[in-house]
Structures are given as structure tokens and as C-alpha cells.
Write an enzyme that holds these catalytic residues in place. Sequence first.
Site, PDB file in Angstrom:
ATOM      1  N   GLU A   3       5.193 -10.810  14.281  1.00  0.00           N
ATOM      2  CA  GLU A   3       4.648 -11.338  15.532  1.00  0.00           C
ATOM      3  C   GLU A   3       5.075 -12.811  15.698  1.00  0.00           C
ATOM      4  O   GLU A   3       5.500 -13.228  16.765  1.00  0.00           O
ATOM      5  CB  GLU A   3       3.129 -11.219  15.495  1.00  0.00           C
ATOM      6  CG  GLU A   3       2.513 -11.066  16.859  1.00  0.00           C
ATOM      7  CD  GLU A   3       1.021 -10.832  16.751  1.00  0.00           C
ATOM      8  OE1 GLU A   3       0.574 -10.309  15.708  1.00  0.00           O
ATOM      9  OE2 GLU A   3       0.327 -11.183  17.705  1.00  0.00           O
ATOM     10  N   ARG A  49       0.821  -1.226   0.000  1.00  0.00           N
ATOM     11  CA  ARG A  49       0.000   0.000   0.000  1.00  0.00           C
ATOM     12  C   ARG A  49       0.845   1.263   0.000  1.00  0.00           C
ATOM     13  O   ARG A  49       0.368   2.344  -0.342  1.00  0.00           O
ATOM     14  CB  ARG A  49      -1.001  -0.033   1.160  1.00  0.00           C
ATOM     15  CG  ARG A  49      -2.231  -0.835   0.783  1.00  0.00           C
ATOM     16  CD  ARG A  49      -2.996  -1.321   1.965  1.00  0.00           C
ATOM     17  NE  ARG A  49      -2.341  -2.473   2.561  1.00  0.00           N
ATOM     18  CZ  ARG A  49      -2.325  -2.764   3.842  1.00  0.00           C
ATOM     19  NH1 ARG A  49      -2.933  -1.994   4.688  1.00  0.00           N
ATOM     20  NH2 ARG A  49      -1.695  -3.836   4.278  1.00  0.00           N
TER      21      ARG A  49
END
Length: 173
Positions: free
Chosen positions: A95, A58
Site C-alpha cells: 500500500e 503463516r
Amino acid sequence: MQDLARYIRTVPDFPKAGIQFKDITTLLKDPEAFRRSLDAMKARFQEPVDVIVGIESRGFIFGGALAASYGAGFVPARKQGKLPAEVEQETYELEYGADQLEIHKDAIRPGQKVLIVDDLLATGGTAAATARLVKKLGGDIVGLLFLIELTFLNGREKLKDFRVESIIQYAEE
Ligand code: AMP
């Protein structure tokens, strides 16, 4: 500028449980909101810029439009294996596990003024890896520019050496 936030849709549990995904497609499809977002971003860095580095994917949308507006070149920082020529690579923590970002070795000349652009700053791992890539090529980082910042994740901590600007902040999920 927080009123631009009303064009951003929060989608719970995407791409996985517990993530509040900030969906900017609802902002991009509105010509006025997209234009105002770009204007607000550009207003934060008024100095000359030679190259905009956009972060996949993006960051390409905002970075590409901003490059045209600055009269700067555009360079993509891409996920591993997407760029066809010789690359520099950096690993960053996710993560769970790690990921790689790459940039073409000849994408930036030493001393060029570089502005790094993405849609959203979360933990800062992606942006910090991009900054390391630009440094490896000898680019002079003017700063990092985001439309959205999730301030509760303290991404700026990883970007302490640089000027960091964002237009819309979320202080909680
Ligand atoms: P980080 O490395 O944690 O700062 O993550 C930043 C990258 O992940 C950016 O390219 C964002 O587009 C994407 N990202 C992370 N969290 C979110 C979120 N809550 N909503 C939308 N995109 C996100």
C-alpha cells in the site's frame, strides 16, 4: 466450508487503522478446525505435487502441514535477508512502498510441480511475486492455494495465468 469462518477472528485496526485483520490463531489452536482446514485445502488439488512453496510466515504453517500430507518437499519464500544461501529476489508493491521476497536458487529443479500456499489472498501482490520466483527457477506451477480470500480486493486479477483456490471467502470487510 464457510462454517470454518467462525473459527477466524477479525481484529479491527491491526496492524494499522482501517485494516480488518483475519486472525487464524483461533482456528489453528482448535485441532478439529485446523485438521478440517487442511483436508479442505488438499481436496482442491488432487494431482501430484513435488514441492509446496509456503509464503512467510503463516504460509509456513499450512504449507508445512500440507507438504507432509502430499509427500512433497517444503520450500519457504521469505522476506529479504532471512535466507542464508544464494537467492532469487522479487519486489512487490505494498500500500505504501515496496517489499522483497526471496527464495533459495537451488530450492526447485526445473520441471518440478509446485503448489504455492498462503493463509490469505488479499491484493495478490505477495502471491504474484512468489509465482515469479518459482518461474525464475523453472518450476511448473500447479496452482495457488489459500485458506482465506478477500474477494473484494480482486487478488485473482494478478494471478490470471494460474489456477487459484480458496476455502473461505469474504466478499466485504
Ligand atoms: P496481498 O499481497 O495483498 O495479497 O497480501 C497477502 C499477505 O498479507 C498474506 O501473507 C496475508 O497473510 C497478509 N494479509 C493481507 N491482508 C490481511 C488481512 N486482512 N488479514 C490477515 N492477513 C492479511
